[in-house]
Motif scaffolding. Sequence first.
Motif, PDB file in Angstrom:
ATOM      1  N   ILE A  92       0.873  -1.182   0.000  1.00 15.59           N
ATOM      2  CA  ILE A  92       0.000   0.000   0.000  1.00 15.59           C
ATOM      3  C   ILE A  92       0.902   1.222   0.000  1.00 15.59           C
ATOM      4  CG2 ILE A  92      -1.834   1.287   1.167  1.00 15.59           C
ATOM      5  CD1 ILE A  92      -2.439  -1.310   2.760  1.00 15.59           C
ATOM      6  N   ARG A  93       0.598   2.172  -0.893  1.00 17.40           N
ATOM      7  CA  ARG A  93       1.293   3.457  -0.873  1.00 17.40           C
ATOM      8  C   ARG A  93       0.252   4.543  -0.613  1.00 17.40           C
ATOM      9  NH1 ARG A  93       5.053   4.490  -5.627  1.00 17.40           N
ATOM     10  NH2 ARG A  93       5.586   6.270  -4.329  1.00 17.40           N
ATOM     11  N   TRP A  94       0.726   5.643  -0.039  1.00 20.26           N
ATOM     12  CA  TRP A  94      -0.138   6.680   0.493  1.00 20.26           C
ATOM     13  C   TRP A  94       0.164   8.024  -0.156  1.00 20.26           C
ATOM     14  CZ3 TRP A  94      -3.655   4.733   3.851  1.00 20.26           C
ATOM     15  CH2 TRP A  94      -3.398   3.448   4.325  1.00 20.26           C
ATOM     16  N   PHE A  95      -0.898   8.769  -0.440  1.00 18.54           N
ATOM     17  CA  PHE A  95      -0.781  10.052  -1.120  1.00 18.54           C
ATOM     18  C   PHE A  95      -1.804  11.025  -0.550  1.00 18.54           C
ATOM     19  CE2 PHE A  95       0.397   6.545  -3.773  1.00 18.54           C
ATOM     20  CZ  PHE A  95       1.623   6.928  -4.289  1.00 18.54           C
ATOM     21  N   ARG A  96      -1.526  12.295  -0.728  1.00 19.01           N
ATOM     22  CA  ARG A  96      -2.485  13.329  -0.363  1.00 19.01           C
ATOM     23  C   ARG A  96      -2.827  14.097  -1.634  1.00 19.01           C
ATOM     24  NH1 ARG A  96      -4.040  14.638   4.634  1.00 19.01           N
ATOM     25  NH2 ARG A  96      -2.190  13.787   5.616  1.00 19.01           N
ATOM     26  N   ALA A  97      -4.134  14.308  -1.879  1.00 18.43           N
ATOM     27  CA  ALA A  97      -4.598  15.049  -3.057  1.00 18.43           C
ATOM     28  C   ALA A  97      -4.479  16.545  -2.770  1.00 18.43           C
ATOM     29  CB  ALA A  97      -6.038  14.678  -3.393  1.00 18.43           C
ATOM     30  N   VAL A  98      -3.623  17.204  -3.522  1.00 20.38           N
ATOM     31  CA  VAL A  98      -3.323  18.620  -3.293  1.00 20.38           C
ATOM     32  C   VAL A  98      -3.244  19.356  -4.630  1.00 20.38           C
ATOM     33  CG1 VAL A  98      -2.057  18.177  -1.141  1.00 20.38           C
ATOM     34  CG2 VAL A  98      -0.820  18.205  -3.320  1.00 20.38           C
ATOM     35  N   PRO A  99      -3.393  20.680  -4.602  1.00 23.15           N
ATOM     36  CA  PRO A  99      -3.145  21.438  -5.827  1.00 23.15           C
ATOM     37  C   PRO A  99      -1.638  21.380  -6.147  1.00 23.15           C
ATOM     38  CG  PRO A  99      -4.181  22.821  -4.128  1.00 23.15           C
ATOM     39  CD  PRO A  99      -3.823  21.521  -3.494  1.00 23.15           C
ATOM     40  N   HIS A 100      -1.304  21.221  -7.386  1.00 18.84           N
ATOM     41  CA  HIS A 100       0.091  21.261  -7.843  1.00 18.84           C
ATOM     42  C   HIS A 100       0.951  20.176  -7.210  1.00 18.84           C
ATOM     43  CE1 HIS A 100      -1.339  25.029  -9.395  1.00 18.84           C
ATOM     44  NE2 HIS A 100      -1.540  25.477  -8.161  1.00 18.84           N
ATOM     45  N   GLY A 101       0.395  18.975  -7.054  1.00 18.47           N
ATOM     46  CA  GLY A 101       1.134  17.872  -6.455  1.00 18.47           C
ATOM     47  C   GLY A 101       2.277  17.380  -7.333  1.00 18.47           C
ATOM     48  N   ALA A 102       3.168  16.642  -6.731  1.00 17.35           N
ATOM     49  CA  ALA A 102       4.353  16.135  -7.425  1.00 17.35           C
ATOM     50  C   ALA A 102       4.016  15.084  -8.484  1.00 17.35           C
ATOM     51  CB  ALA A 102       5.331  15.551  -6.406  1.00 17.35           C
ATOM     52  N   LEU A 103       2.952  14.321  -8.281  1.00 13.82           N
ATOM     53  CA  LEU A 103       2.551  13.281  -9.231  1.00 13.82           C
ATOM     54  C   LEU A 103       1.307  13.721  -9.991  1.00 13.82           C
ATOM     55  CD1 LEU A 103       3.011  10.214  -6.881  1.00 13.82           C
ATOM     56  CD2 LEU A 103       4.468  10.848  -8.801  1.00 13.82           C
ATOM     57  N   HIS A 104       1.423  13.821 -11.283  1.00 15.15           N
ATOM     58  CA  HIS A 104       0.313  14.211 -12.157  1.00 15.15           C
ATOM     59  C   HIS A 104      -0.292  15.561 -11.765  1.00 15.15           C
ATOM     60  CE1 HIS A 104       0.522  10.238 -13.917  1.00 15.15           C
ATOM     61  NE2 HIS A 104       0.321   9.680 -12.732  1.00 15.15           N
ATOM     62  N   GLY A 105       0.470  16.374 -11.072  1.00 15.71           N
ATOM     63  CA  GLY A 105      -0.014  17.681 -10.655  1.00 15.71           C
ATOM     64  C   GLY A 105      -1.102  17.631  -9.592  1.00 15.71           C
ATOM     65  N   ARG A 106      -1.317  16.463  -8.965  1.00  9.91           N
ATOM     66  CA  ARG A 106      -2.427  16.310  -8.029  1.00  9.91           C
ATOM     67  C   ARG A 106      -2.070  15.622  -6.717  1.00  9.91           C
ATOM     68  NH1 ARG A 106      -5.434  19.408  -8.001  1.00  9.91           N
ATOM     69  NH2 ARG A 106      -6.509  19.092  -9.934  1.00  9.91           N
ATOM     70  N   PHE A 107      -1.043  14.776  -6.692  1.00  7.56           N
ATOM     71  CA  PHE A 107      -0.765  13.978  -5.498  1.00  7.56           C
ATOM     72  C   PHE A 107       0.649  14.201  -4.982  1.00  7.56           C
ATOM     73  CE2 PHE A 107      -3.937  11.415  -7.809  1.00  7.56           C
ATOM     74  CZ  PHE A 107      -4.895  11.262  -6.811  1.00  7.56           C
ATOM     75  N   ASP A 108       0.760  14.276  -3.654  1.00  3.18           N
ATOM     76  CA  ASP A 108       2.053  14.241  -2.986  1.00  3.18           C
ATOM     77  C   ASP A 108       2.128  12.949  -2.184  1.00  3.18           C
ATOM     78  OD1 ASP A 108       3.072  16.642  -3.894  1.00  3.18           O
ATOM     79  OD2 ASP A 108       2.447  17.780  -2.124  1.00  3.18           O
ATOM     80  N   PRO A 109       3.242  12.226  -2.282  1.00  2.00           N
ATOM     81  CA  PRO A 109       3.391  11.026  -1.444  1.00  2.00           C
ATOM     82  C   PRO A 109       3.463  11.398   0.031  1.00  2.00           C
ATOM     83  CG  PRO A 109       5.228  11.255  -3.019  1.00  2.00           C
ATOM     84  CD  PRO A 109       4.393  12.483  -3.124  1.00  2.00           C
ATOM     85  N   ILE A 110       2.914  10.549   0.863  1.00  2.97           N
ATOM     86  CA  ILE A 110       3.009  10.737   2.310  1.00  2.97           C
ATOM     87  C   ILE A 110       3.417   9.413   2.936  1.00  2.97           C
ATOM     88  CG2 ILE A 110       1.354  12.649   2.424  1.00  2.97           C
ATOM     89  CD1 ILE A 110      -0.745  10.641   3.448  1.00  2.97           C
ATOM     90  N   GLU A 111       3.902   9.485   4.162  1.00  6.39           N
ATOM     91  CA  GLU A 111       4.291   8.281   4.881  1.00  6.39           C
ATOM     92  C   GLU A 111       3.137   7.808   5.752  1.00  6.39           C
ATOM     93  OE1 GLU A 111       7.981   8.444   6.928  1.00  6.39           O
ATOM     94  OE2 GLU A 111       8.959   9.511   5.278  1.00  6.39           O
ATOM     95  N   ALA A 112       3.085   6.514   5.936  1.00  5.70           N
ATOM     96  CA  ALA A 112       2.103   5.927   6.851  1.00  5.70           C
ATOM     97  C   ALA A 112       2.839   5.033   7.825  1.00  5.70           C
ATOM     98  CB  ALA A 112       1.065   5.126   6.086  1.00  5.70           C
ATOM     99  N   VAL A 113       2.438   5.093   9.066  1.00  7.58           N
ATOM    100  CA  VAL A 113       2.993   4.208  10.094  1.00  7.58           C
ATOM    101  C   VAL A 113       1.835   3.474  10.752  1.00  7.58           C
ATOM    102  CG1 VAL A 113       5.037   5.627  10.531  1.00  7.58           C
ATOM    103  CG2 VAL A 113       2.973   6.031  11.855  1.00  7.58           C
ATOM    104  N   PHE A 114       2.113   2.267  11.194  1.00  4.02           N
ATOM    105  CA  PHE A 114       1.072   1.498  11.865  1.00  4.02           C
ATOM    106  C   PHE A 114       0.871   2.017  13.280  1.00  4.02           C
ATOM    107  CE2 PHE A 114       2.143  -1.837   8.724  1.00  4.02           C
ATOM    108  CZ  PHE A 114       0.888  -1.950   8.163  1.00  4.02           C
TER     109      PHE A 114
END
Length: 137
Positions: A112-134
């Motif tokens: 599983i990979r985690w992202f945040r939907a933001v304006p002008h994100g790093a991926l496709h201009g929409r998503f920034d990767p984020i970290e997840a911890v259990f």
Amino acid sequence: MAGVTISRAAAAAMLDAAAAAMPSEACGLLLGAGDRIERATIAANVASDRARRFEIDPAHLFAAHRAARGGGGTILGYWHSHPSGLAEPSATDAAMADPDGRIWAIVAGRGIRWFRAVPHGALHGRFDPIEAVFDPD
């Protein structure tokens, strides 16, 4: 990179649902409070081409909004699987996502990979990767 904490049960539910839905995409909601995901729901994928796209059943989404108003978990984001792809957002995902800061989790294989939907994100201009911890529980 602001991250999230997730319960092991929520992660397991996503992985199990993705495996069971093969070769279709599985999908659902991420519920919790703040940046803590307590539960991942499994929704029907009502997309016309479930092997390549996902669309969360609107009735599932409406029920989650009603439950949140009644004191249930807040909708923190969405998850779906890429049965034959990578655990990263596609251009189609970016076109579907509002830049509202919600979390998008993508399952591929047993990861599983985690992202945040933001304006002008790093991926496709929409998503920034984020970290997840259990959650330590």
